[in-house]
Design an enzyme around this catalytic site. Structure first.
Site, PDB file in Angstrom:
ATOM      1  N   THR A 193       0.718  -1.165   0.092  1.00 30.24           N
ATOM      2  CA  THR A 193       0.060   0.134   0.108  1.00 30.24           C
ATOM      3  C   THR A 193       0.937   1.476  -0.487  1.00 30.24           C
ATOM      4  O   THR A 193       1.646   1.107   0.469  1.00 30.24           O
ATOM      5  CB  THR A 193      -0.726   0.175   1.143  1.00 30.24           C
ATOM      6  N   ASP A 224      -8.925  -1.886   5.064  1.00 30.18           N
ATOM      7  CA  ASP A 224      -8.648  -0.576   5.648  1.00 30.18           C
ATOM      8  C   ASP A 224      -8.352   1.075   4.943  1.00 30.18           C
ATOM      9  O   ASP A 224      -8.799   1.835   4.858  1.00 30.18           O
ATOM     10  CB  ASP A 224      -7.740  -0.545   6.655  1.00 30.18           C
TER      11      ASP A 224
END
Lengths: 325, 325
Positions: A193, A224
């Site tokens: 990420t 998330d």
């Protein structure tokens, strides 16, 4: 209780002198922190490979630092830096995103403006080159915060964002990872990420995060990254946070907001708030966060083997790192 | 500072006497709060219509109270109560869900176990009769927290959950609302999102929330209901929270976690934490929350015209209400 006499002194001395409890660091006019994922990053990674990651991180950091020096807005810089990292095949966002179990790519991203608490996010994006810009379109062009799947993609055309074939995101190393994951459920490898936390010259904070999610993830799994308060958060009163790691843990513990709340409600520094959350709530190996406070303090905190990361500010700081080195 | 002498007394007197700062209420052995939405609920609502809502709320509350009295687990009770409300066409969850702009139903739900912080959620569900049970399946049958759309529905068959045609959720009043919304963007009417916060005899908390979202919402729009920490949260250390209102505001301010953090970090009561968040962060009209603390304190707080709500505990409390009456 022990602080009472000191506090009394400070109050009595009032405006005459300041009582620095911590070494005084000049608040930088701007600051930026970025990450490219955390997790199992073996120390045995070949030197030239590690150098490639450092070089990519430094390029993103230079872009952000240059724009901030020139007075650009935090929100714009956060988006631009993440767009660059989305195009970089080394990281698990945009080009180079991991594969789902069914051999596709489903991308998530979110962005938040600390000045207004405006925010936007997308999940399950398959054909938009820069998911972070689609997240910004959700923020600016709809009354919503989070759009999923085709509903999100429909907005791309309205916003004039570039569309690509889903296979455009594919790279050979990620396909190999999928094959290994389906065979042996091996841990993730390579860059992860991406995210940026930014304080601009105008005192405003912004955070942006983008990801391809987990290798071999179940269809429709939302991590998330697109969830405000879990993997991404910005509030001018406290900090900008971008997280990377085991998404489910970041959701459960609301990591990004937990850090901001510790700064706001308990008066913690960015570092203390991040350490309490990453070491006190997450489990070892879950990942990490980058935090930029409203005072320009930068905290890069992780409980995994390493985290691709970088930090720069107006006082001349400029560094990229993978492990504790 | 003023508390110091009192504190000193309390410490000196030690085990001999207790110094109650607040009216002593015996901690109930169990407690439950439910809601059926908040928003524009005109005071001019016909009496028989208001009575129908009260009757539905009372039935859900009786189910939960009876199960808790018999020793059932908070998690099971939260799910069962929300299942009942999902089947009730008066509320905007399951049967009776609002229509999207394209004339369909897309349902969201989440559930969280305060003992383990396990949680599960779904968004964009179109064919599962009880989205709250699908959320529980995500929690118990996958390593994930949130599944979207078809990926979520695929799990329903694995979990043996009842599937229905999308039109099964439709009711004439909701279709009328859609027509009005498309014509005039009129405010929502009738019952809304449903939720339950539960403390069981074993000292465990759970929260469950389920919704059809906003009338005429954009395809793919995800609200706060499936987002842990926004519209739903439970932690045995603090409280169980279920929210209802303008989802985007609940996401932006991370309402459910903000309440828990205020209890944990600032030592607030459930009521004070909920009021600080609902009145201090949200805007007037945004909606409300139900909170059940780990000590059985119940707070029902909203900043809208009314909130369909109910509360019961082992000390004999049993009440349902719509407005301040």
């Amino acid at each position: 209780m022990q602080r009472l006499p000191i506090l009394a002194c400070a109050v009595l001395l009032g405006a005459c002198i300041s009582v620095p409890f911590e070494p005084a660091a000049r608040r930088p006019d701007w600051a930026i922190a970025i990450h490219g994922g955390a997790g199992t990053i073996p120390r045995t990674t070949p030197a030239e490979e590690a150098e490639a990651y450092r070089s990519s991180l430094a390029a993103a950091l230079r872009l952000g630092a240059g724009r901030l020096e020139a007075g650009a807005r935090a929100l714009d810089v956060a988006e631009e830096v993440v767009r660059l990292l989305e195009d970089d095949p080394l990281f698990n966002a945009g080009k180079g995103a991991v594969f789902t179990a069914s051999g596709e790519h489903e991308l998530d991203a979110s962005i938040m403006d600390g000045e207004t608490l405006s925010c936007g996010a997308v999940t399950g994006v398959k054909t938009v080159r820069h998911p972070i810009s689609l997240a910004r379109a959700v923020m600016e062009r709809t009354p919503h915060v989070l759009l999923a799947g085709e509903g999100a993609e429909a907005l791309a055309d309205e916003a004039g964002l570039e569309r690509v074939e889903n296979s455009w995101f594919s790279t050979p190393p990620r396909r190999l990872q999928l094959e290994r994951a389906l065979e042996q459920r091996r841990a993730e490898q390579g860059g992860g990420t991406v995210g940026a936390g930014v304080l601009d010259r105008h005192g405003h904070l912004a955070a942006a995060t983008s990801t391809g999610g987990m290798t071999a993830k179940r269809r429709g799994r939302v991590g998330d990254t697109p969830l405000i308060g879990a993997g991404n958060f910005a509030d001018d009163r406290t900090c900008a946070v971008s997280g990377t790691g085991t998404g489910e843990q970041f959701i459960r513990h609301g990591v990004a907001r937990a850090i901001s709340d510790r700064m706001e409600l308990s008066g913690r520094s960015a570092r203390a708030a991040a350490e309490e959350t990453v070491f006190g709530r997450l489990q070892a190996g879950d990942g990490g966060v980058i935090v930029v406070s409203h005072r320009g303090e930068i905290a890069l905190v992780y409980n995994s083997e390493g985290m691709f990361r970088g930090a720069a500010d107006a006082n001349g700081r400029f560094e990229v790192a993978i492990w504790e080195d």
